[in-house]
Scaffold this motif. Sequence first.
Motif, mmCIF file in Angstrom:
data_model
loop_
_atom_site.group_PDB
_atom_site.id
_atom_site.type_symbol
_atom_site.label_atom_id
_atom_site.label_comp_id
_atom_site.label_asym_id
_atom_site.label_seq_id
_atom_site.Cartn_x
_atom_site.Cartn_y
_atom_site.Cartn_z
ATOM 1 N N MET A 157 0.840 -1.200 0.000
ATOM 2 C CA MET A 157 0.000 0.000 0.000
ATOM 3 C C MET A 157 0.873 1.248 0.000
ATOM 4 O O MET A 157 1.805 1.362 0.788
ATOM 5 N N THR A 158 0.578 2.167 -0.896
ATOM 6 C CA THR A 158 1.311 3.429 -0.938
ATOM 7 C C THR A 158 0.879 4.308 0.224
ATOM 8 O O THR A 158 -0.317 4.445 0.505
ATOM 9 N N ASP A 159 1.828 4.923 0.886
ATOM 10 C CA ASP A 159 1.528 5.834 1.993
ATOM 11 C C ASP A 159 1.324 7.226 1.415
ATOM 12 O O ASP A 159 2.239 8.053 1.376
ATOM 13 N N TRP A 160 0.101 7.473 0.956
ATOM 14 C CA TRP A 160 -0.188 8.748 0.290
ATOM 15 C C TRP A 160 -0.019 9.922 1.234
ATOM 16 O O TRP A 160 0.441 10.997 0.823
ATOM 17 N N LEU A 161 -0.378 9.758 2.489
ATOM 18 C CA LEU A 161 -0.252 10.860 3.435
ATOM 19 C C LEU A 161 1.212 11.271 3.601
ATOM 20 O O LEU A 161 1.533 12.463 3.598
ATOM 21 N N ALA A 162 2.089 10.306 3.736
ATOM 22 C CA ALA A 162 3.514 10.624 3.899
ATOM 23 C C ALA A 162 4.052 11.339 2.665
ATOM 24 O O ALA A 162 4.823 12.313 2.788
ATOM 25 N N ILE A 163 3.649 10.893 1.484
ATOM 26 C CA ILE A 163 4.107 11.537 0.255
ATOM 27 C C ILE A 163 3.603 12.971 0.181
ATOM 28 O O ILE A 163 4.347 13.899 -0.169
ATOM 29 N N CYS A 164 2.336 13.173 0.528
ATOM 30 C CA CYS A 164 1.766 14.525 0.488
ATOM 31 C C CYS A 164 2.438 15.436 1.509
ATOM 32 O O CYS A 164 2.693 16.617 1.230
ATOM 33 N N PHE A 183 -5.968 15.577 0.516
ATOM 34 C CA PHE A 183 -4.979 16.256 1.362
ATOM 35 C C PHE A 183 -4.929 17.713 0.951
ATOM 36 O O PHE A 183 -4.745 18.029 -0.229
ATOM 37 N N VAL A 184 -5.098 18.615 1.916
ATOM 38 C CA VAL A 184 -4.970 20.054 1.672
ATOM 39 C C VAL A 184 -4.088 20.633 2.768
ATOM 40 O O VAL A 184 -4.385 20.469 3.958
ATOM 41 N N ASP A 215 5.505 15.181 2.557
ATOM 42 C CA ASP A 215 6.818 15.505 2.005
ATOM 43 C C ASP A 215 6.691 16.552 0.895
ATOM 44 O O ASP A 215 7.536 17.457 0.781
ATOM 45 N N ALA A 216 5.645 16.427 0.079
ATOM 46 C CA ALA A 216 5.428 17.404 -0.988
ATOM 47 C C ALA A 216 5.166 18.796 -0.421
ATOM 48 O O ALA A 216 5.633 19.806 -0.971
ATOM 49 N N ALA A 217 4.423 18.865 0.688
ATOM 50 C CA ALA A 217 4.173 20.163 1.320
ATOM 51 C C ALA A 217 5.471 20.788 1.817
ATOM 52 O O ALA A 217 5.677 22.007 1.702
ATOM 53 N N VAL A 218 6.365 19.964 2.364
ATOM 54 C CA VAL A 218 7.674 20.465 2.795
ATOM 55 C C VAL A 218 8.450 20.988 1.589
ATOM 56 O O VAL A 218 9.107 22.044 1.652
ATOM 57 N N ARG A 224 8.022 14.133 -6.432
ATOM 58 C CA ARG A 224 7.622 13.263 -5.324
ATOM 59 C C ARG A 224 6.845 12.036 -5.804
ATOM 60 O O ARG A 224 6.913 10.961 -5.202
ATOM 61 N N PHE A 225 6.068 12.195 -6.870
ATOM 62 C CA PHE A 225 5.235 11.089 -7.356
ATOM 63 C C PHE A 225 5.905 10.305 -8.481
ATOM 64 O O PHE A 225 5.339 9.325 -8.971
ATOM 65 N N GLU A 226 7.090 10.730 -8.886
ATOM 66 C CA GLU A 226 7.792 10.055 -9.977
ATOM 67 C C GLU A 226 8.090 8.600 -9.597
ATOM 68 O O GLU A 226 8.510 8.290 -8.478
ATOM 69 N N GLY A 227 7.854 7.705 -10.535
ATOM 70 C CA GLY A 227 8.140 6.297 -10.314
ATOM 71 C C GLY A 227 7.014 5.511 -9.679
ATOM 72 O O GLY A 227 7.099 4.289 -9.577
ATOM 73 N N LEU A 228 5.949 6.212 -9.254
ATOM 74 C CA LEU A 228 4.796 5.526 -8.681
ATOM 75 C C LEU A 228 3.792 5.167 -9.778
ATOM 76 O O LEU A 228 3.838 5.718 -10.887
ATOM 77 N N ASP A 229 2.874 4.283 -9.465
ATOM 78 C CA ASP A 229 1.890 3.797 -10.436
ATOM 79 C C ASP A 229 0.738 4.799 -10.529
ATOM 80 O O ASP A 229 -0.376 4.529 -10.071
ATOM 81 N N THR A 230 1.031 5.966 -11.131
ATOM 82 C CA THR A 230 0.074 7.065 -11.103
ATOM 83 C C THR A 230 -0.156 7.671 -12.483
ATOM 84 O O THR A 230 0.698 7.613 -13.369
ATOM 85 N N THR A 231 -1.336 8.264 -12.613
ATOM 86 C CA THR A 231 -1.645 9.211 -13.674
ATOM 87 C C THR A 231 -1.816 10.568 -12.994
ATOM 88 O O THR A 231 -2.652 10.701 -12.102
ATOM 89 N N ILE A 232 -1.016 11.544 -13.375
ATOM 90 C CA ILE A 232 -1.042 12.851 -12.726
ATOM 91 C C ILE A 232 -1.966 13.791 -13.485
ATOM 92 O O ILE A 232 -1.887 13.910 -14.713
ATOM 93 N N VAL A 233 -2.849 14.456 -12.752
ATOM 94 C CA VAL A 233 -3.680 15.520 -13.302
ATOM 95 C C VAL A 233 -3.296 16.793 -12.556
ATOM 96 O O VAL A 233 -3.488 16.883 -11.341
ATOM 97 N N SER A 234 -2.717 17.751 -13.267
ATOM 98 C CA SER A 234 -2.237 18.968 -12.621
ATOM 99 C C SER A 234 -2.612 20.180 -13.455
ATOM 100 O O SER A 234 -2.695 20.107 -14.690
ATOM 101 N N GLU A 235 -2.821 21.291 -12.756
ATOM 102 C CA GLU A 235 -3.290 22.510 -13.409
ATOM 103 C C GLU A 235 -2.355 22.971 -14.514
ATOM 104 O O GLU A 235 -2.800 23.508 -15.526
ATOM 105 N N GLU A 236 -1.067 22.770 -14.347
ATOM 106 C CA GLU A 236 -0.111 23.311 -15.305
ATOM 107 C C GLU A 236 0.174 22.343 -16.455
ATOM 108 O O GLU A 236 0.183 22.733 -17.621
ATOM 109 N N ILE A 237 0.402 21.044 -16.156
ATOM 110 C CA ILE A 237 0.793 20.105 -17.211
ATOM 111 C C ILE A 237 -0.376 19.365 -17.826
ATOM 112 O O ILE A 237 -0.226 18.694 -18.846
ATOM 113 N N GLY A 238 -1.556 19.451 -17.237
ATOM 114 C CA GLY A 238 -2.692 18.680 -17.722
ATOM 115 C C GLY A 238 -2.639 17.263 -17.188
ATOM 116 O O GLY A 238 -2.470 17.052 -15.992
#
Length: 261
Positions: free
Chosen positions: A1-8, A115-116, A10-13, A55-69
């Motif tokens: 299981m990915t620890d999404w809270l820990a990643i988020c 996470f906000v 770290d991203a906030a830091v 932070r999310f690089e290398g994870l099994d994700t599809t990223i949706v972001s305001e800047e890159i789409g």
Amino acid sequence: MTDWLAICRDAAVDVRRVLDELPNRPDREPVVAAGEGGDDTTAIDAAAEGVILARFEGLDTTIVSEEIGISGAGRWRVIVDPIDGSLNAKRGIGFFSLSVAVASGPTMGDVRFGFVHDFGTEEEWTATHGQGAFLNGHALEGDGPKDRIEILSFEATSTASVAEKAAAVVDLAYRLRIMGSLALSLCHLAAGRVDAVCSLKPARSVDIAAAQLLVRERGLSIDLFEDPPFDVAPLDVEGRSRVVAAGTPELCQQLAAALSA
């Protein structure tokens, strides 16, 4: 299981470090590109997005972001607004946030974690589907929004849109607040700090995907009334409907009717 809270966390830091490295308005506000979400990408937006994507690089994700789409083709869809309230951030007003949602599919109803992080107060807002909403690790319980709208938060505003719509809510809301981060305003609704929230332009999933889960985990109501139903709203960077949120479906319907008048 990915620890999404820990990643988020770290991203906030990482974003906090970017803010420290770009401390002043001339550092933050130069336009460096055109974002896929339709807005100009400023230096602070680009820098914040860069560290989050790392932070999310290398994870099994599809990223949706305001800047890159939309980028990638992973199992988990991660919806990111690196700086929600970027005008506040550029001008040094302490009301802006990092918003991250994790979904198991392509629609709003698939969001499983939200996470906000508020960079003004350093408050951490989180929600997990079916497990409740939390502020700084403590369950949001007790008093929610009032049954009548004492405080209504207008978001996604311009002076012209406020002037056009304020009169329509005179009989619904006693006070207006215009704070500048839709994600944070929805979190404040979940905590009962405001009684209703509405956007005066179409909301995008990057703005609301994380915070809407806090609202719904608290048993409150939220609607994209111009393009229902809410659960099937696509997790992308297009804005299709204004959003209304309040303590009850009836109040949401009244707000939607007022905005549509």
